[in-house]
Design a protein around this motif. Structure first.
Motif, PDB file in Angstrom:
ATOM      1  N   THR A   1       0.998  -1.300  -0.048  1.00 10.71           N
ATOM      2  CA  THR A   1       0.088   0.222   0.062  1.00 10.71           C
ATOM      3  C   THR A   1       0.965   1.425   0.052  1.00 10.71           C
ATOM      4  O   THR A   1       0.407   2.179  -0.780  1.00 10.71           O
ATOM      5  CB  THR A   1      -0.961  -0.001   1.084  1.00 10.71           C
ATOM      6  OG1 THR A   1      -1.776  -1.376   1.121  1.00 10.71           O
ATOM      7  CG2 THR A   1      -1.899   1.351   1.181  1.00 10.71           C
TER       8      THR A   1
ATOM      9  N   VAL B   1      -3.959   5.617   1.141  1.00 13.51           N
ATOM     10  CA  VAL B   1      -3.133   5.830  -0.476  1.00 13.51           C
ATOM     11  C   VAL B   1      -3.721   7.144  -1.015  1.00 13.51           C
ATOM     12  O   VAL B   1      -3.256   8.049  -1.620  1.00 13.51           O
ATOM     13  CB  VAL B   1      -3.297   4.800  -1.290  1.00 13.51           C
ATOM     14  CG1 VAL B   1      -2.766   4.897  -2.567  1.00 13.51           C
ATOM     15  CG2 VAL B   1      -2.708   3.425  -0.750  1.00 13.51           C
TER      16      VAL B   1
ATOM     17  N   SER C   1      -5.719  -2.856  -2.105  1.00  3.69           N
ATOM     18  CA  SER C   1      -4.713  -1.849  -1.692  1.00  3.69           C
ATOM     19  C   SER C   1      -4.780  -0.742  -2.327  1.00  3.69           C
ATOM     20  O   SER C   1      -4.460   0.307  -1.563  1.00  3.69           O
ATOM     21  CB  SER C   1      -3.447  -2.656  -2.043  1.00  3.69           C
ATOM     22  OG  SER C   1      -3.268  -3.874  -1.547  1.00  3.69           O
ATOM     23  N   ALA C   2      -5.056  -0.437  -3.557  1.00  6.44           N
ATOM     24  CA  ALA C   2      -5.347   0.523  -4.198  1.00  6.44           C
ATOM     25  C   ALA C   2      -6.368   1.663  -3.888  1.00  6.44           C
ATOM     26  O   ALA C   2      -6.146   2.746  -4.028  1.00  6.44           O
ATOM     27  CB  ALA C   2      -5.353   0.487  -5.667  1.00  6.44           C
TER      28      ALA C   2
ATOM     29  N   LEU D   1       2.226   6.620  -6.595  1.00  4.75           N
ATOM     30  CA  LEU D   1       1.715   6.731  -8.005  1.00  4.75           C
ATOM     31  C   LEU D   1       1.060   7.693  -8.064  1.00  4.75           C
ATOM     32  O   LEU D   1       0.385   8.483  -7.271  1.00  4.75           O
ATOM     33  CB  LEU D   1       0.731   5.509  -8.405  1.00  4.75           C
ATOM     34  CG  LEU D   1       1.372   4.292  -8.389  1.00  4.75           C
ATOM     35  CD1 LEU D   1       0.621   3.101  -8.625  1.00  4.75           C
ATOM     36  CD2 LEU D   1       2.639   4.020  -9.449  1.00  4.75           C
TER      37      LEU D   1
ATOM     38  N   SER E   1      -4.578   0.571 -11.779  1.00  2.00           N
ATOM     39  CA  SER E   1      -3.989  -0.559 -10.877  1.00  2.00           C
ATOM     40  C   SER E   1      -4.927  -1.240 -10.003  1.00  2.00           C
ATOM     41  O   SER E   1      -5.187  -2.359  -9.624  1.00  2.00           O
ATOM     42  CB  SER E   1      -2.878  -0.034 -10.061  1.00  2.00           C
ATOM     43  OG  SER E   1      -3.551   0.643  -8.829  1.00  2.00           O
ATOM     44  N   GLU E   2      -6.240  -0.510 -10.000  1.00  2.00           N
ATOM     45  CA  GLU E   2      -7.308  -1.124  -9.177  1.00  2.00           C
ATOM     46  C   GLU E   2      -7.971  -2.205 -10.169  1.00  2.00           C
ATOM     47  O   GLU E   2      -8.797  -3.115  -9.508  1.00  2.00           O
ATOM     48  CB  GLU E   2      -8.290  -0.251  -8.938  1.00  2.00           C
ATOM     49  CG  GLU E   2      -7.763   0.802  -7.893  1.00  2.00           C
ATOM     50  CD  GLU E   2      -8.946   1.943  -7.505  1.00  2.00           C
ATOM     51  OE1 GLU E   2     -10.030   1.937  -8.261  1.00  2.00           O
ATOM     52  OE2 GLU E   2      -9.082   2.716  -6.692  1.00  2.00           O
TER      53      GLU E   2
ATOM     54  N   LEU F   1       2.174   1.811  -3.558  1.00  3.27           N
ATOM     55  CA  LEU F   1       0.924   2.405  -4.501  1.00  3.27           C
ATOM     56  C   LEU F   1       0.710   4.078  -4.120  1.00  3.27           C
ATOM     57  O   LEU F   1       0.510   4.646  -5.008  1.00  3.27           O
ATOM     58  CB  LEU F   1       0.013   1.681  -4.149  1.00  3.27           C
ATOM     59  CG  LEU F   1      -0.231   0.096  -4.609  1.00  3.27           C
ATOM     60  CD1 LEU F   1      -1.567  -0.469  -4.338  1.00  3.27           C
ATOM     61  CD2 LEU F   1       0.136   0.250  -6.242  1.00  3.27           C
ATOM     62  N   SER F   2       1.127   4.415  -2.879  1.00  2.00           N
ATOM     63  CA  SER F   2       0.950   5.755  -2.589  1.00  2.00           C
ATOM     64  C   SER F   2       1.899   6.849  -3.406  1.00  2.00           C
ATOM     65  O   SER F   2       1.543   7.791  -3.460  1.00  2.00           O
ATOM     66  CB  SER F   2       1.141   6.074  -1.297  1.00  2.00           C
ATOM     67  OG  SER F   2       2.602   5.783  -0.730  1.00  2.00           O
TER      68      SER F   2
ATOM     69  N   SER G   1      -2.558   6.624 -12.753  1.00  2.00           N
ATOM     70  CA  SER G   1      -2.051   5.228 -12.643  1.00  2.00           C
ATOM     71  C   SER G   1      -2.644   4.338 -11.306  1.00  2.00           C
ATOM     72  O   SER G   1      -2.897   3.057 -11.489  1.00  2.00           O
ATOM     73  CB  SER G   1      -0.582   5.279 -12.324  1.00  2.00           C
ATOM     74  OG  SER G   1       0.173   5.911 -13.250  1.00  2.00           O
ATOM     75  N   LEU G   2      -3.025   4.907 -10.397  1.00  2.00           N
ATOM     76  CA  LEU G   2      -3.517   4.373  -9.204  1.00  2.00           C
ATOM     77  C   LEU G   2      -4.926   3.577  -9.586  1.00  2.00           C
ATOM     78  O   LEU G   2      -5.371   2.620  -8.987  1.00  2.00           O
ATOM     79  CB  LEU G   2      -3.761   5.451  -8.212  1.00  2.00           C
ATOM     80  CG  LEU G   2      -4.254   4.421  -6.723  1.00  2.00           C
ATOM     81  CD1 LEU G   2      -3.010   3.422  -6.277  1.00  2.00           C
ATOM     82  CD2 LEU G   2      -4.177   5.465  -5.677  1.00  2.00           C
TER      83      LEU G   2
ATOM     84  N   TRP H   1      -5.220  -6.283  -5.680  1.00  2.00           N
ATOM     85  CA  TRP H   1      -4.640  -4.927  -6.147  1.00  2.00           C
ATOM     86  C   TRP H   1      -5.654  -3.626  -5.796  1.00  2.00           C
ATOM     87  O   TRP H   1      -5.431  -2.601  -5.398  1.00  2.00           O
ATOM     88  CB  TRP H   1      -4.496  -5.016  -7.580  1.00  2.00           C
ATOM     89  CG  TRP H   1      -3.186  -5.588  -7.760  1.00  2.00           C
ATOM     90  CD1 TRP H   1      -2.605  -6.607  -7.556  1.00  2.00           C
ATOM     91  CD2 TRP H   1      -1.774  -4.801  -8.335  1.00  2.00           C
ATOM     92  NE1 TRP H   1      -1.202  -6.758  -8.049  1.00  2.00           N
ATOM     93  CE2 TRP H   1      -0.779  -5.501  -8.506  1.00  2.00           C
ATOM     94  CE3 TRP H   1      -1.495  -3.433  -8.644  1.00  2.00           C
ATOM     95  CZ2 TRP H   1       0.419  -5.195  -8.828  1.00  2.00           C
ATOM     96  CZ3 TRP H   1      -0.404  -3.188  -9.232  1.00  2.00           C
ATOM     97  CH2 TRP H   1       0.721  -3.892  -9.136  1.00  2.00           C
TER      98      TRP H   1
END
Length: 717
Positions: A273, A303, A297-298, A279, A287-288, A276-277, A283-284, A294
């Motif tokens: 996590t 985040v 976490s995204a 990004l 990523s979901e 990912l912060s 992009s985040l 993913w």
């Protein structure tokens, strides 16, 4: 059976060669009983043992020996061409006799024409010397058979490819007609490339046929890729075969040695996590879509909190000591609560930013003053306006009701407001008008101290409000004590045009061309700053520095400790009417009668940029450092917002009022401008935008609960 009888009784059949372009034979047919054919010396026939083969001629045929033979000898044979890869040509060699025979409607003869095996590479090739000297030669130089219409493209191209550009083959002219080919003679025959081995070119081959044959095979491969490969547009044919450039590790048959591991499965969730912060938001969001892990976490609030603050939280600026903590408007960062939906807040801010870009806003008109409205300041809870009618009105920033009126109006009844006319440029998608005249008795408060002149300027923080008037005085008001006046201060001989203060000092400017510095707590004067040759229209304070703008066309930077002028910033033409000082004390903005907004470097005095667009005097400026915007109001009835980083115009709103713009302030979602026609207009870009309540710093009721409170607003039809 001896060799002569064997050569006589074997069927007449010659295997085609792929090494030279052979022209078709024409056999003369005659009637009568079948006679044995005398085979010329040097003929290589069948697959006989080498000791049984005779050196017979391959090109001389006895016409009398063809009597009674089957028509298969008269079939024209298709010329052969070289290929870039022999393995690709095998299937077509096997099917060519069937196609040619079916084209001539003699399948039985065609099937008997060739053997199934393909061991004919090193067969005897007739020489041009033999064909040209023998009177019984059956080679027809004019015949040129065409391939089958449905033959592959590479085969049709190979038909036109030949290694023989002269009227002789690759064998030497001095070679005897009865000579027998050996393995050493293959250097004179071009051999195509087989797998990784290079092709063998003839010693006298100068025609470039091998290159054309290789190009034909390459074109066939490209045609195949264009037809059957979906990602052909992304492919590039590279000529660098030594390096690994262009190698697709995803292609079949190539196993990548790169280790692929899912970090969401291998790493602790907290660590993943945190990764990912870093990004950006697009992009985040992408990523979901990878997997459920993913997505979990995204979508974590921590985040998105990091993403939201990196995009919209203002960078920390070094503010001077004793700087006041007052804030114009709201910050748009929401409440400091652990359960905030940061992802939704980010989407709301993005939608709000798009409305700024599109100039999509609602116009809410605050009507209540009896005369021109000179000054304004607001936050997320209230809006304060000062007017020429000698009153200060306090409006609810959510319901737009006038909750308090400080002072005694100069007129007993309001003056009819001029009707709004059509505006050029972007128009508000809705107009709302507040009806305040029926509430005068409830909101009117006559304090023990009040101004007897026009309210020309005001400023407030969490504790205190200070107002300046044309009656040459300033009044301090205690906000926490229900707007109770504290004291009156008189240091000027003319009207107070602008005022600014921090936690320790108050700076005021006047028509008397002076700037006064006095103590906020005691009200005692500290310095009187002189040097301007005209009315000082605006002033700003940052720590021990103050900047003033005058009608003499010069902005001055003052040292409040020594009381001296440090630097001057002249305009190019005519006087200055407004000034702004950045929070870090590095930039000065000034505008005036020359219709230009100047941006100066406070340290060097250099002119950094000019903002143009107004067609009349620039009366008001306000800098929103948190969002990187500066707003200006002009006598041309327009309000403009600029990007201070690029200098580009963001918003241009003309004709939203009927007269001059006297003051304009902005925050992350709205611009509030006051006009000479007695109105204050709230240009709200976040009006009816879903989720705007999440950006408020204080808790805000839902829109459904506000329906009764905003019912007094009249919507323009």
């Amino acid at each position: 059976m001896d060799e002569q009888n064997l050569a006589t009784h074997l069927p007449l059949r010659r295997r085609p060669s792929i090494f030279s372009r052979v022209k078709s034979r024409s056999i003369k047919m005659s009637s009568g009983p079948e006679k044995p054919v005398a085979r010329p010396a040097g003929q290589c026939v069948g697959r006989l043992p080498e000791e049984e083969q005779k050196d017979v001629s391959d090109d001389v045929l006895d016409p009398a020996s063809n009597v009674g033979r089957t028509p298969q000898s008269s079939i024209k044979r298709k010329p052969r061409a070289s290929f870039s890869g022999f393995s690709h040509a095998v299937p077509d060699f096997r099917t060519i006799p069937k196609r040619m025979a079916s084209q001539r409607k003699s399948p039985a003869v065609a099937n008997d024409f060739y053997h199934n095996d393909l061991d004919f590479i090193h067969q005897t090739v007739p020489s041009a010397h033999e064909k040209s000297t023998d009177e019984h030669s059956v080679w027809d130089e004019g015949s040129h058979p065409h391939p089958h219409p449905k033959a592959p493209g590479w085969l049709r191209r190979c038909v036109s490819t030949t290694f023989r550009h002269r009227r002789r083959t690759f064998d030497s002219p001095s070679r005897p007609a009865t000579a027998k080919w050996t393995h050493n003679d293959t250097c004179c025959i071009p051999t195509p490339a087989i797998r990784a081995s290079p092709p063998t070119l003839p010693e006298n081959g100068t025609s470039g046929a091998a290159a054309r044959a290789a190009a034909a095979a390459q074109n066939e491969m490209l045609d195949y890729l264009r037809k059957y490969k979906k990602d052909w547009k992304d492919r590039k044919v590279r000529g660098d075969a030594e390096s690994g450039v262009g190698i697709d590790t995803r292609s079949a048959g190539m196993e990548s040695t790169m280790a692929r591991r899912d970090p969401a499965c291998k790493l602790p969730k907290e660590l993943f996590t945190h990764i990912l912060s870093y990004l950006d938001a697009p992009s985040l969001i992408s990523s979901e879509l990878v997997s459920r892990q993913w997505y979990s976490s995204a979508s974590d609030p921590l985040v998105w909190k990091q993403i939201f603050h990196s995009d919209f939280r203002p960078q920390t600026q070094t503010t001077p000591e004793n700087s006041s903590d007052f804030q114009v408007g709201g910050r748009g960062l929401g409440n400091a609560q652990p359960d905030q939906d940061w992802k939704r807040m980010w989407k709301v801010r993005k939608a709000l930013h798009q409305r700024w870009t599109d100039s999509h806003a609602a116009a809410i008109y605050l009507e209540g003053h009896y005369d021109s409205v000179y000054c304004v300041q607001f936050d997320e809870d209230k809006i304060l306006t000062g007017s020429r009618d000698r009153t200060i009105r306090i409006w609810d920033a959510r319901t737009y009701r006038c909750t308090r009126t400080l002072g005694v109006p100069a007129k007993s009844h309001p003056v009819p407001l001029p009707p709004l006319t059509g505006n050029s440029g972007p128009r508000p998608f809705t107009r709302l008008f507040s009806q305040q005249f029926k509430m005068e008795a409830k909101s009117m408060v006559k304090p023990p101290l009040y101004h007897v002149g026009s309210i020309l300027c005001l400023q407030y923080d969490d504790d205190t409000m200070i107002t300046g008037s044309s009656d040459c005085t300033c009044i301090l008001w205690d906000i926490k004590a229900d707007w109770k006046p504290i004291r009156r201060v008189r240091y000027h001989k003319a009207g107070v045009l602008d005022i600014c203060f921090d936690k320790k000092h108050v700076v005021s400017c006047s028509k008397d061309t002076t700037v006064c510095l006095w103590d906020r707590q005691t009200g005692e004067q500290i310095h009187r700053l002189s040097g301007h040759r005209g009315p000082v229209n605006a002033v700003q304070l940052r720590g021990n520095l103050a900047v003033s703008a005058s009608g003499d066309g010069v902005a001055k930077l003052w040292n409040l400790v020594s009381g001296s002028c440090v630097k001057e910033f002249p305009s190019k033409d005519r006087g200055m009417a407004c000034v702004e000082f950045s929070l870090d004390s590095l930039t000065i903005f000034a505008g005036g009668n020359d219709q230009v907004i100047y941006q100066f470097d406070a340290s060097t005095g250099e002119l950094l940029r000019e903002f143009r667009g107004h067609s009349d005097l620039v009366r008001s400026l306000h800098l929103d450092s948190a969002n990187g915007r500066v707003v200006s109001g002009s006598y041309d009835t327009s309000v403009r917002a600029y990007d201070i980083r690029t200098g580009n115009s963001i918003v241009e709103l003309t004709g939203w009022t009927t007269s001059w713009i006297l003051s304009a302030k902005l925050d992350y979602r709205r611009i509030i401008a006051t006009s000479q026609d007695g109105r204050a207009v709230v240009i709200d870009f976040g009006y009816q935008l879903p989720g705007m309540e999440l950006l408020e710093q204080h808790s805000r009721p839902e829109m459904s609960s506000l329906s009764d409170e905003v019912a007094h607003l009249e919507v323009d039809s």
